[in-house]
Write an enzyme that holds these catalytic residues in place. Structure first.
Site, mmCIF file in Angstrom:
data_model
loop_
_atom_site.group_PDB
_atom_site.id
_atom_site.type_symbol
_atom_site.label_atom_id
_atom_site.label_comp_id
_atom_site.label_asym_id
_atom_site.label_seq_id
_atom_site.Cartn_x
_atom_site.Cartn_y
_atom_site.Cartn_z
ATOM 1 N N HIS A 35 1.458 -2.092 2.845
ATOM 2 C CA HIS A 35 0.085 -2.533 3.144
ATOM 3 C C HIS A 35 -0.363 -1.996 4.504
ATOM 4 O O HIS A 35 -1.534 -1.626 4.674
ATOM 5 C CB HIS A 35 0.011 -4.064 3.178
ATOM 6 C CG HIS A 35 0.312 -4.725 1.877
ATOM 7 N ND1 HIS A 35 1.465 -5.437 1.655
ATOM 8 C CD2 HIS A 35 -0.401 -4.787 0.724
ATOM 9 C CE1 HIS A 35 1.450 -5.920 0.422
ATOM 10 N NE2 HIS A 35 0.343 -5.528 -0.173
ATOM 11 N N GLN A 59 -4.931 -12.228 -12.986
ATOM 12 C CA GLN A 59 -4.107 -11.067 -13.324
ATOM 13 C C GLN A 59 -2.652 -11.432 -13.633
ATOM 14 O O GLN A 59 -1.827 -10.556 -13.851
ATOM 15 C CB GLN A 59 -4.206 -10.008 -12.234
ATOM 16 C CG GLN A 59 -3.561 -10.338 -10.912
ATOM 17 C CD GLN A 59 -3.895 -9.304 -9.860
ATOM 18 O OE1 GLN A 59 -5.005 -9.235 -9.358
ATOM 19 N NE2 GLN A 59 -2.936 -8.463 -9.509
ATOM 20 N N LYS A 146 1.749 3.083 -5.619
ATOM 21 C CA LYS A 146 2.854 2.495 -6.403
ATOM 22 C C LYS A 146 2.291 1.907 -7.700
ATOM 23 O O LYS A 146 2.865 2.081 -8.758
ATOM 24 C CB LYS A 146 3.602 1.424 -5.616
ATOM 25 C CG LYS A 146 4.758 0.844 -6.434
ATOM 26 C CD LYS A 146 5.518 -0.187 -5.680
ATOM 27 C CE LYS A 146 4.781 -1.474 -5.545
ATOM 28 N NZ LYS A 146 4.603 -2.226 -6.822
ATOM 29 N N ASP A 147 1.150 1.237 -7.586
ATOM 30 C CA ASP A 147 0.489 0.680 -8.778
ATOM 31 C C ASP A 147 -0.455 1.746 -9.322
ATOM 32 O O ASP A 147 -1.682 1.584 -9.289
ATOM 33 C CB ASP A 147 -0.276 -0.591 -8.393
ATOM 34 C CG ASP A 147 0.668 -1.662 -7.903
ATOM 35 O OD1 ASP A 147 1.402 -2.218 -8.720
ATOM 36 O OD2 ASP A 147 0.687 -1.920 -6.689
ATOM 37 N N GLN A 150 -2.987 0.867 -12.043
ATOM 38 C CA GLN A 150 -4.093 0.076 -11.469
ATOM 39 C C GLN A 150 -5.103 0.999 -10.786
ATOM 40 O O GLN A 150 -6.316 0.894 -10.990
ATOM 41 C CB GLN A 150 -3.497 -0.923 -10.464
ATOM 42 C CG GLN A 150 -4.499 -1.552 -9.522
ATOM 43 C CD GLN A 150 -3.871 -2.634 -8.658
ATOM 44 O OE1 GLN A 150 -3.579 -3.709 -9.135
ATOM 45 N NE2 GLN A 150 -3.674 -2.372 -7.377
ATOM 46 N N SER A 182 7.477 -3.400 -2.229
ATOM 47 C CA SER A 182 6.681 -4.308 -3.048
ATOM 48 C C SER A 182 6.922 -5.725 -2.546
ATOM 49 O O SER A 182 8.038 -6.052 -2.119
ATOM 50 C CB SER A 182 7.146 -4.199 -4.507
ATOM 51 O OG SER A 182 6.731 -5.334 -5.230
ATOM 52 N N SER A 183 5.886 -6.547 -2.625
ATOM 53 C CA SER A 183 6.068 -7.949 -2.203
ATOM 54 C C SER A 183 7.103 -8.628 -3.080
ATOM 55 O O SER A 183 7.733 -9.603 -2.677
ATOM 56 C CB SER A 183 4.745 -8.708 -2.303
ATOM 57 O OG SER A 183 3.762 -8.039 -1.564
#
Ligand code: PAF
Length: 282
Positions: A35, A59, A146-147, A150, A182-183
């Site tokens: 982020h 989502q 990464k997404d 999306q 990633s979280s």
């Protein structure tokens, strides 16, 4: 740095800033180095940076991790302040009291790859991103690569709905051992954390093989064998066009390899462009 919790308040806060270039970095919080790289890109490309922090219920599927999703607002706000973010948008709820009545869908891109295991996920993403765009009306918005699915779907929404917003992708940030940040990585126990490395290793291995002239099917089969050896049965391991997300049988400069797999209970995704290094610098 200002923090706004309602659409009305953030609109009022941003009104005098219109005319400057406004960037939005949409997030669900639990900010990490990935982020931070989005925020830095936003700062480089715009005059005003807004970070939204909202764990969007729409989502998440019924048996997914909405209730466990980490909430670390104070730490996130500290990171944003240190990075020179101008405004945080941190709404409590963006939907009508009885839930979403209006949703968005990209018909031919949401029902493949992650859309198979998460059938309504991208409708939820598009709906909330559309709301954030309507509330903040940014000139540009930054999303992590990464997404990738999306990102491609949001690009399609912006293009098909004629939204005057530039969508910028920002490259995947990895741990030193290769795992894409990633979280959700924080859900992994030490042995799962070790096992998760196989995902990035396999897509790099396949890319190298293809670039050395190996056939794609043979390279993917080799990747599948490798995953199997490590007890990983992926949701998918596929080569697709990075813009349309349609399967590709021959490698083109738009070919990208996508992987998703559950490690323990945690679903991880990763992807890599199959462009050669020389094509990357074009
Ligand atoms: O990528 C995310 O963190 C989310 O899907 C997003 C774009 C913030 C929408 O909730």
């Amino acid at each position: 740095m200002n923090i706004s919790q309602t659409p009305e308040k953030i609109r009022a806060l941003i009104a005098p800033l219109r005319g400057q270039r406004i960037a939005l970095v949409p997030t669900m919080g639990c900010l990490h180095a990935g982020h931070i790289s989005l925020i830095r890109k936003a700062k480089y490309l715009a005059d005003v940076v807004v970070v939204s922090i909202y764990v969007n219920p729409l989502q998440f599927g019924e048996n997914e991790d909405f209730n466990q999703y980490p909430k670390t607002f104070e730490k996130d706000a500290e990171i944003c302040k240190n990075e020179g973010v101008d405004v945080i948008f941190h709404p409590e709820n963006l939907y009508p009291e009885n839930g979403a009545r209006v949703t968005l869908k990209v018909s031919d891109m949401s029902n493949m790859l992650c859309g198979i295991a998460r059938p309504s996920h991208f409708d939820g993403v598009l709906t909330v991103v559309n709301m954030l765009f309507n509330i903040i009306q940014p000139n540009i918005a930054i999303f992590g690569e990464k997404d990738w699915q999306q990102l491609a779907i949001i690009r399609r929404m912006v293009s098909d709905l004629h939204m005057p917003i530039e969508i910028v992708g920002s490259e995947i940030i990895r741990e030193t051992d290769g795992l894409a940040m990633s979280s959700r990585n924080r859900y992994l126990n030490p042995s799962e954390r070790q096992q998760s490395l196989v995902l990035s290793e396999v897509i790099r291995l396949i890319k190298n093989n293809i670039q050395q002239g190996e056939k794609t099917t043979k390279s993917i089969n080799l990747g599948m064998d490798n995953l199997k050896k490590h007890d990983i049965s992926p949701d998918y391991l596929e080569i697709r066009n990075e813009i349309t997300l349609q399967p590709e049988n021959t490698i083109t400069p738009q070919s990208r390899m996508f992987i998703a797999a559950k490690i323990g209970k945690t679903r991880l995704i990763d992807n890599i462009s199959l462009k050669t290094e020389s094509e990357n610098t074009l």
